[in-house]
Design a protein around this motif. Structure first.
Motif, short mmCIF file in Angstrom:
data_model
loop_
_atom_site.label_atom_id
_atom_site.label_comp_id
_atom_site.label_asym_id
_atom_site.label_seq_id
_atom_site.Cartn_x
_atom_site.Cartn_y
_atom_site.Cartn_z
N ASN A 1 -5.10 2.69 -14.38
CA ASN A 1 -6.45 2.15 -14.42
C ASN A 1 -7.42 3.32 -14.38
OD1 ASN A 1 -8.58 0.38 -14.38
ND2 ASN A 1 -8.37 -0.13 -12.21
N THR B 1 9.82 -1.03 -5.42
CA THR B 1 8.52 -0.45 -5.08
C THR B 1 8.34 0.88 -5.78
OG1 THR B 1 9.25 0.86 -3.17
CG2 THR B 1 8.72 -1.47 -2.77
N SER C 1 -1.34 -6.67 -14.72
CA SER C 1 -2.41 -5.70 -14.89
C SER C 1 -3.29 -6.02 -16.09
CB SER C 1 -1.83 -4.29 -15.04
OG SER C 1 -2.88 -3.37 -15.23
N TYR D 1 -5.89 6.34 -12.37
CA TYR D 1 -4.91 6.07 -11.33
C TYR D 1 -3.68 5.47 -12.00
CZ TYR D 1 -8.93 6.59 -8.27
OH TYR D 1 -10.02 7.09 -7.62
N CYS E 1 0.51 4.10 -11.38
CA CYS E 1 1.50 3.67 -10.41
C CYS E 1 2.76 3.22 -11.15
CB CYS E 1 0.95 2.53 -9.56
SG CYS E 1 1.96 2.15 -8.12
N ASN F 1 3.73 -5.81 -10.63
CA ASN F 1 2.46 -6.10 -9.96
C ASN F 1 1.76 -4.79 -9.67
OD1 ASN F 1 2.85 -9.06 -9.59
ND2 ASN F 1 4.63 -8.31 -8.49
N TYR F 2 0.56 -4.61 -10.23
CA TYR F 2 -0.15 -3.34 -10.17
C TYR F 2 -1.18 -3.27 -9.05
CZ TYR F 2 -3.24 0.48 -11.31
OH TYR F 2 -4.00 1.62 -11.22
N SER F 3 -1.19 -2.13 -8.38
CA SER F 3 -2.24 -1.73 -7.46
C SER F 3 -2.24 -0.21 -7.48
CB SER F 3 -1.94 -2.23 -6.04
OG SER F 3 -2.81 -1.61 -5.13
N PRO F 4 -3.40 0.44 -7.49
CA PRO F 4 -3.42 1.91 -7.54
C PRO F 4 -2.68 2.58 -6.37
CG PRO F 4 -5.60 1.04 -7.97
CD PRO F 4 -4.75 -0.12 -7.54
N GLN F 5 -2.66 1.93 -5.22
CA GLN F 5 -2.01 2.53 -4.06
C GLN F 5 -0.53 2.17 -3.95
OE1 GLN F 5 -4.86 0.55 -3.67
NE2 GLN F 5 -6.21 2.31 -3.81
N TYR F 6 -0.19 0.96 -4.35
CA TYR F 6 1.16 0.49 -4.09
C TYR F 6 1.49 -0.60 -5.10
CZ TYR F 6 5.20 -1.00 -1.32
OH TYR F 6 6.46 -1.28 -0.90
N CYS F 7 2.40 -0.32 -5.99
CA CYS F 7 2.77 -1.32 -6.98
C CYS F 7 4.22 -1.73 -6.76
CB CYS F 7 2.54 -0.79 -8.40
SG CYS F 7 3.25 0.81 -8.72
#
Length: 184
Positions: A106, A164, A38, A113, A115, A134-140
């Motif tokens: 983020n 997850t 991130s 957002y 996660c 590993n970052y993602s606003p919907q699914y990290c």
């Protein structure tokens, strides 16, 4: 509103020291690298036991500049392409199980957002590992690897587990801790 956003960004990029963990100086231990992909701050919390007692912020990671950064390396292979604030390497006692919570966030269009991913790991004395967020606003996610090999024949990463943001198998007490609101 603009002032609130600026102050929020300063808080996210700063904070206290980026390391709040005291590693064992001797005894049975292993090397563990913590990483985050991130470009925003990722906070890593550790717990005193596998029932999630005693939550404590261990470190802050960021792929880029980080105020009050404390780079920490033990020369575990495969760190060449990582920014010095993107990872930290520690000795951990190899006689216990560990539970960690990675929380990345983020800010976008006046919204934050977040996660989080919990991870439960066991390590063996004398070995090297990597726990990578590993970052993602919907699914990290987080992945746990053992780094095997030697300098003569080369090293390789061998995946041990994936975690997850939809935790299962941690128990009620841990699940309550993972859902807790935090302000970094």
């Amino acid at each position: 509103m603009y002032k609130l956003i600026v102050v929020s960004m300063i808080v996210l990029l700063s904070g206290c020291s980026s390391i709040n963990y005291e590693e064992p100086l001797n005894g049975p231990r292993a090397k563990v690298r913590f990483t985050s992909d991130s470009e925003s701050v990722t906070v890593v919390y550790g717990y005193e036991d596998s029932n999630c007692q005693g939550e404590k912020e261990w470190m802050r990671l960021r792929k880029g500049y980080l105020v009050n950064s404390s780079p920490k390396t033990l020369n575990i292979p495969f760190a060449n392409n990582l920014h010095e604030n993107q990872f930290k390497e520690f000795y951990l006692n190899s006689t216990r199980e560990y539970v960690f919570m990675f929380i990345g966030s983020n800010m976008s269009y006046q919204k934050t957002y977040s996660c989080g991913v919990p991870a439960k790991i066991s390590i063996d004395e004398g070995k090297m590992y990597e726990l990578s967020y590993n970052y993602s606003p919907q699914y990290c996610t987080a992945s746990f690897y053992e780094i095997k090999g030697n300098e003569n024949s080369g090293f390789q990463k061998v995946k041990i587990a994936d975690f997850t943001n939809r935790p299962a198998g941690f128990g009620k007490q841990c699940s309550e801790m993972f859902k807790k609101s935090r302000m970094y």
